[in-house]
Motif scaffolding. Structure first.
Motif, PDB file in Angstrom:
ATOM      1  N   TYR A  92       0.827  -1.213   0.000  1.00 55.43           N
ATOM      2  CA  TYR A  92       0.000   0.000   0.000  1.00 55.43           C
ATOM      3  C   TYR A  92       0.861   1.262   0.000  1.00 55.43           C
ATOM      4  N   MET A  93       1.838   1.321   0.888  1.00 53.96           N
ATOM      5  CA  MET A  93       2.649   2.527   1.009  1.00 53.96           C
ATOM      6  C   MET A  93       3.577   2.720  -0.190  1.00 53.96           C
ATOM      7  N   SER A  94       4.135   1.634  -0.694  1.00 53.37           N
ATOM      8  CA  SER A  94       5.076   1.754  -1.813  1.00 53.37           C
ATOM      9  C   SER A  94       4.381   2.125  -3.123  1.00 53.37           C
ATOM     10  N   ASN A  95       3.069   1.922  -3.182  1.00 56.41           N
ATOM     11  CA  ASN A  95       2.313   2.251  -4.393  1.00 56.41           C
ATOM     12  C   ASN A  95       1.257   3.321  -4.127  1.00 56.41           C
ATOM     13  N   GLU A 140      -3.076 -10.101 -11.120  1.00 56.02           N
ATOM     14  CA  GLU A 140      -2.916 -10.583 -12.491  1.00 56.02           C
ATOM     15  C   GLU A 140      -1.537 -10.298 -13.082  1.00 56.02           C
ATOM     16  N   THR A 141      -0.924  -9.189 -12.670  1.00 57.51           N
ATOM     17  CA  THR A 141       0.343  -8.770 -13.296  1.00 57.51           C
ATOM     18  C   THR A 141       1.528  -8.732 -12.342  1.00 57.51           C
ATOM     19  N   GLY A 142       1.264  -8.743 -11.030  1.00 55.84           N
ATOM     20  CA  GLY A 142       2.341  -8.645 -10.054  1.00 55.84           C
ATOM     21  C   GLY A 142       2.770  -7.225  -9.763  1.00 55.84           C
ATOM     22  N   THR A 143       2.115  -6.243 -10.376  1.00 59.19           N
ATOM     23  CA  THR A 143       2.451  -4.839 -10.166  1.00 59.19           C
ATOM     24  C   THR A 143       1.185  -3.995 -10.114  1.00 59.19           C
ATOM     25  N   ILE A 144       1.331  -2.778  -9.606  1.00 59.41           N
ATOM     26  CA  ILE A 144       0.272  -1.780  -9.643  1.00 59.41           C
ATOM     27  C   ILE A 144       0.767  -0.635 -10.509  1.00 59.41           C
ATOM     28  N   GLY A 145       0.136  -0.452 -11.654  1.00 61.41           N
ATOM     29  CA  GLY A 145       0.605   0.552 -12.597  1.00 61.41           C
ATOM     30  C   GLY A 145      -0.113   1.880 -12.457  1.00 61.41           C
ATOM     31  N   TRP A 146       0.373   2.858 -13.214  1.00 64.29           N
ATOM     32  CA  TRP A 146      -0.268   4.173 -13.254  1.00 64.29           C
ATOM     33  C   TRP A 146      -1.503   4.115 -14.151  1.00 64.29           C
TER      34      TRP A 146
END
Length: 291
Positions: free
Chosen positions: A26-29, A89-95
């Motif tokens: 949460y904090m890192s993204n 689904e992707t392993g990341t949280i994008g912009w």
């Protein structure tokens, strides 16, 4: 690469590791999450502002905001589920591509889960209420109250595994709410202690933050209630003329901050859900290999 391994969803973790991984994600993204959800947070905060101002100036109108509250709560939480779905689904949280975003599919599933839980709560509340009326007729008042309290705690314990099934429903496409609940409730019950620790510690952290940010609202509410009670008994309404605007602004700011406190609650639960799924997969694999 090591960070990716730490943030992976399907990994059997301890309760402490789920909480740590959730808040770290949460904090890192947070900047990405904020960009995707700030508009919904303003709508959420505006509702809090209206409800809080009503509580101070017109307490009798509070019930009007309740149906709208359920929809707005589901709307804002759907933004959290949306970024978690992306991470799953992707392993990341994008912009997000734009300064606003809205995932209709996740919102509908979030609202269905929200309304289904409300229906369950209403049914359980009615049953406990009717049971309480019957108990009062056969037991002493204090014995009946104690029995009802024990029944209520038992019901809370039985509802707790639904924290897992609700997360699974919203984040798993192609599943119905009730089929998911009845098909996977047993998994949650088997990990009851694990779920309890994650929910309890996350709730405790959120509650401390929630109370800390609520102090201005608490002061305004106490002053407003005292003024309203005095006014009903014929005393002058001893509140400044600008109290309405001041209350609205204070509740708006508090609501905006608390929206993101509430949203952070989903992230440890996300890893709790992933840990249970990973544990079940490992158990099934072991059972197949043992045959």
């Amino acid at each position: 690469m090591e960070k990716d391994k730490e943030d992976i969803l399907l990994k059997d973790r301890s309760s402490r590791a789920c909480i740590s991984a959730g808040y770290r994600l949460y904090m890192s993204n947070f900047k990405r999450i904020f960009r995707a959800s700030w508009l919904a947070a303003i709508v959420f905060a505006a509702l809090v502002s209206v409800g809080g101002t009503m509580m101070i100036l017109r307490p009798q109108l509070m019930l009007i905001a309740l149906p709208v509250t359920m929809i707005i709560d589901a709307l804002f939480l759907s933004y959290g589920f949306s970024v978690l779905k992306q991470h799953q689904e992707t392993g990341t949280i994008g912009w997000t591509a734009h300064w606003y975003s809205f995932d209709t599919h996740i919102f509908v599933r979030t609202l269905k889960a929200w309304l289904s839980m409300l229906a369950i709560d209403i049914v359980i509340g009615c049953l406990i209420g009717m049971g309480g009326i019957l108990l009062v007729g056969y037991l002493s008042l204090y014995t009946a109250i104690g029995t009802i309290a024990l029944i209520y705690l038992l019901v809370l314990a039985l509802i707790l595994p639904m924290t897992y099934t609700n997360m699974r429903y919203v984040l798993t496409d192609g599943t119905g709410y009730w089929s998911n609940l009845f098909g996977h409730y047993g998994k949650g019950m088997r990990r009851w202690g694990f779920i309890f620790l994650v929910v309890f510690m996350t709730t405790l952290i959120g509650l401390v933050c929630y109370i800390f940010t609520s102090f201005p609202a608490i002061i305004l509410s106490l002053a407003g209630n005292e003024a309203n009670m005095g006014f009903q008994y014929g005393d002058p309404y001893n509140m400044p003329s600008y109290i309405g605007w001041l209350s609205a602004l204070v509740f708006l700011l508090i609501g905006f901050i608390q929206a993101y406190i509430i949203l952070s609650f989903l992230f440890p639960l996300y890893y709790m859900y992933g840990s249970i799924e990973a544990h079940e997969q490992e158990k099934n694999k072991f059972n197949k290999e043992a045959l």
